[in-house]
Motif scaffolding. Structure first.
Motif: not given
Length: 324
Positions: A197-214
């Protein structure tokens, strides 16, 4: 004569009045730098997805760890013996993630579930953690680097075991299993159920984290925003600079506890087994730490979980050890 004095007085009063008028008004002040729109400052080092970061916790390799062979004994010449001779265990940890690794604002000490796990390793080596553990605060993106340079003995920092990382460092068995979810403001929580539900919207995660790649790989194509620490993500969410934060549920629980105007939405959509990172060459330390974790599962794990997490996450239990 009297008339002359009166005229002189009138002239003097008029001159003083004119001077006062000239000094009292410099005209309308000019704003040299008019401000029409004030943007909140961003945290340092905000970026996008880091192409060199780790992949998700995939299963295309054997993620099992090395089985203990000497229990918590410390053989002469071992990595543990060298640490004991040095007098301190050096542990890379977080200081910004509430409940897992954070600095207590009252006394300045580092506390949390991960901190308790690190202390158990020190206790196994020295008999106590008091004055026997040196914490080094690191970011998510620094974890592999500090291990490869042997700047720390262990890393205990919500550190997901995965195949990409196993190419560079060793891991203990998993001592906790988390899962990625999404945190949004309460005002939109009923409209968001996950990254879909967040297409085109900014979503934050930490550098070097697996969630960022997801986030970057999500079919809905949200825009990944990376920062040094998870606390930076919460600040950006509060300031409206990102639409959501997406990371492991245990990290998001800490954020929601700190800011009740936010809410965790949707179910877990990844599996994130946390292990203790250890330099690649120190296999004896891996086996030793796994013996420590076997003991931790029998008692200290529950004590720490109840202290930090049970009120927010309900009942929990340690994951079973998986060996190669």
């Amino acid at each position: 004569m009297k008339l002359v004095k009166q005229k002189r007085l009138a002239v003097l009063i008029s001159a003083v009045a004119m001077a006062a008028a000239g000094c009292g008004s410099a005209g309308k002040p000019v704003d040299p730098a008019p401000v029409t729109d004030v943007q909140p400052p961003q945290p340092a080092h905000v970026g996008g997805v880091d192409a060199g970061g780790p992949g998700s916790a995939n299963k295309d390799c054997n993620t099992g760890s090395l089985a203990p062979n000497n229990g918590t004994g410390i053989p002469s010449g071992s990595t543990m013996a060298k640490i004991k001779e040095r007098g301190k265990l050096i542990a890379g940890v977080d200081q910004t993630t509430f409940l897992f690794g954070f600095r207590n604002p009252t006394n300045g000490s580092l506390e949390g579930f991960d901190i308790d796990i690190a202390k158990q390793v020190a206790i196994a080596i020295f008999g106590t953690a008091e004055n026997r553990i040196q914490f080094r605060a690191i970011t998510s993106s620094q974890r592999e680097a500090v291990l490869e340079r042997n700047e720390v003995d262990i890393v205990v920092r919500t550190y997901t075991i995965n195949c990409d990382r196993l190419k560079r460092v060793n891991f203990s068995t998993a001592y906790y299993v988390a899962g990625q979810r999404v945190l949004v403001p309460n005002s939109v929580a009923d409209k968001v159920d996950g990254l879909e539900d967040l297409g085109g919207q900014k979503v934050c995660a930490a550098k070097g984290s697996t969630p960022l790649k997801t986030i970057a790989a999500a079919p809905s194509k949200p825009v990944p925003v990376s920062v040094d620490n998870w606390s930076d993500c919460l600040v950006m969410l509060q300031q409206g600079q990102v639409a959501a934060v997406s990371t492991d549920d245990v990290i998001l629980v800490g954020m929601a506890e700190q800011d009740p105007t936010t809410r965790i939405v949707g179910d877990k959509f990844t599996r994130e087994p946390y292990g203790i990172g250890i330099p690649k060459a120190n296999e004896d330390m891996v086996r030793f730490v796994n013996a420590v974790l076997d003991n931790v599962r029998a008692g200290p794990w529950r004590q720490s979980y109840d202290k930090w997490l049970s009120k927010l996450l309900g009942d929990g239990s340690p994951p079973p050890a998986e060996y190669k």
